[in-house]
Design a protein around this motif. Structure first.
Motif, PDB file in Angstrom:
ATOM      1  N   UNK A  37       0.824  -1.210   0.000  1.00  0.00           N
ATOM      2  CA  UNK A  37       0.000   0.000   0.000  1.00  0.00           C
ATOM      3  C   UNK A  37       0.857   1.258   0.000  1.00  0.00           C
ATOM      4  N   UNK A  38       1.818   1.310   0.922  1.00  0.00           N
ATOM      5  CA  UNK A  38       2.690   2.488   0.996  1.00  0.00           C
ATOM      6  C   UNK A  38       3.506   2.636  -0.286  1.00  0.00           C
ATOM      7  N   UNK A  39       4.075   1.535  -0.769  1.00  0.00           N
ATOM      8  CA  UNK A  39       4.911   1.600  -1.966  1.00  0.00           C
ATOM      9  C   UNK A  39       4.143   2.000  -3.204  1.00  0.00           C
ATOM     10  N   UNK A  40       2.904   1.477  -3.354  1.00  0.00           N
ATOM     11  CA  UNK A  40       2.103   1.812  -4.535  1.00  0.00           C
ATOM     12  C   UNK A  40       1.668   3.273  -4.517  1.00  0.00           C
ATOM     13  N   UNK A  41       1.200   3.749  -3.374  1.00  0.00           N
ATOM     14  CA  UNK A  41       0.783   5.155  -3.266  1.00  0.00           C
ATOM     15  C   UNK A  41       1.977   6.086  -3.462  1.00  0.00           C
ATOM     16  N   UNK A  42       3.100   5.771  -2.808  1.00  0.00           N
ATOM     17  CA  UNK A  42       4.286   6.617  -2.959  1.00  0.00           C
ATOM     18  C   UNK A  42       4.808   6.599  -4.389  1.00  0.00           C
ATOM     19  N   UNK A  43       4.804   5.418  -5.026  1.00  0.00           N
ATOM     20  CA  UNK A  43       5.261   5.337  -6.405  1.00  0.00           C
ATOM     21  C   UNK A  43       4.387   6.125  -7.357  1.00  0.00           C
TER      22      UNK A  43
END
Length: 362
Positions: free
Chosen positions: A151-157
């Motif tokens: 979740x964090x990686x997808x939103x940040x990406x």
């Protein structure tokens, strides 16, 4: 005076038929409303064949290894009589008097009855009981950590890709750096800093020694404290891959014409980002996430070794060292089923996010 009617060629007839049945958009809308039975049937056939192949390999692989479970058990328990050894081989399904084909048929019969055999490593307990005791720890720790990381990686990406060329690009090398550090080394660093030096979190096990699992606030607090460092290690180690993958897909999607048209029409940037760009860029991430969710059941063996965590990964390692083939087969079977279920769910989500997938295969 005669009236001349124009002659319609084949292309005109096809165009008229198309107008009678509706426009392409209307046909596509009708296609979306139909249940894509062909799509689901094809997927079901593929996964059933994959399940059969995986179970077959799961049966033969331990039998190709050197030694067997009974020999390993007798090495640890030298007081067993020859009669008991023969009975134990029959109980474990590796009776030398039966052909490999008979053992294979009996193995399928056991699976259909829900019998995974017995574990020689855990005092001849049923394998199902051993797995049920270990699965919640792995699912609770690795599963939650993977979902948080995704979740964090997808939103940040998505945000980094949307604001390409800004200072947010510095996130990429930082997360990629942690992604390249060996996992066991990252876990040891976390223990050295947060456990040995700062003494904020425990360094090993899932709960305090001398405690037994129970539903109480004190025990749940212990589980959270013991699981924080392993979970943090998983998130930090896997975050870089999600950020980089989503950012690269965003850069590709942002060059498409429909993004330019949406911006030219004056749509809000948030709607263009999350409703159009991120929704299409996340599709490859869904497949990767499905594989990650599937392999969660296998646990992170290195993590469970470093933190002495009682999950399925450590269970598999112990079973391999003890040549407990029934337990190994049970763990492999659970991993296989989890991967298949995760991919089925990914297909459903993928078809929901991208209707073209089910239209092309229906």
């Amino acid at each position: 005076m005669s009236t001349a009617f124009p002659q319609l060629d084949d292309d005109d007839l096809v165009a008229r038929d198309a107008l009678e049945v509706g426009t392409t958009a209307t046909a596509a809308e009708r296609g979306r409303r139909r249940v894509p039975w062909r799509f689901f049937a094809g997927r079901a056939a593929f996964y059933l064949f994959t399940l059969w192949a995986a179970i077959t390999i799961n049966f033969f692989l331990p039998r190709f290894m050197k030694g067997d479970a009974v020999s390993s058990y007798l090495a640890r328990n030298r007081s067993v009589s020859p009669e008991a050894e023969a009975s134990l081989r029959i109980l474990l399904g590796i009776d030398t008097d039966k052909s490999i084909w008979q053992q294979y048929i009996e193995y399928w019969g056991m699976l259909l009855r829900g019998d995974l055999g017995i574990s020689t490593l855990h005092g001849l307990r049923p394998v199902a009981e051993v797995l049920v005791a270990a699965l919640p720890w792995t699912l609770g720790l690795v599963g939650i950590a993977t979902i948080i990381s995704f979740t964090i990686g997808t939103v940040a990406g998505a945000v980094v890709g949307w604001k390409r060329g800004s200072k947010l690009d510095a996130i990429i090398p930082v997360t990629t750096f942690f992604n390249t550090i060996p996992y066991f080394w990252l876990g040891l660093i976390a223990i050295a800093i947060f456990s040995s030096t700062l003494k904020w979190f425990p360094s090993s096990h899932a709960y305090d020694k001398g405690q037994s699992p129970e539903w109480s606030f004190d025990f749940i607090g212990q589980v959270i404290m013991h699981g924080t460092l392993p979970a943090l290690t998983i998130v930090v180690a896997s975050l870089g891959g999600w950020v980089l993958g989503m950012r690269n897909m965003m850069l590709t999607v942002l060059d498409d014409d429909y993004i330019t048209v949406a911006q030219a029409k004056g749509m809000p940037n948030k709607r263009v980002l999350w409703g159009y760009a991120a929704r299409n860029a996340v599709l490859p991430q869904v497949q990767s996430f499905a594989l990650s969710i599937g392999f969660i059941v296998g646990g992170t063996i290195v993590m469970e070794m470093v933190f002495s965590y009682p999950g399925v990964g450590k269970l598999l390692l112990d079973a391999t060292n003890a040549k407990d083939f029934a337990l190994m087969q049970g763990v492999f079977l659970v991993i296989t089923l989890s991967v298949l279920v995760a991919n089925i769910l990914a297909d459903v989500v993928y078809a929901y996010l991208d209707p073209r997938t089910r239209q092309m295969e229906s």
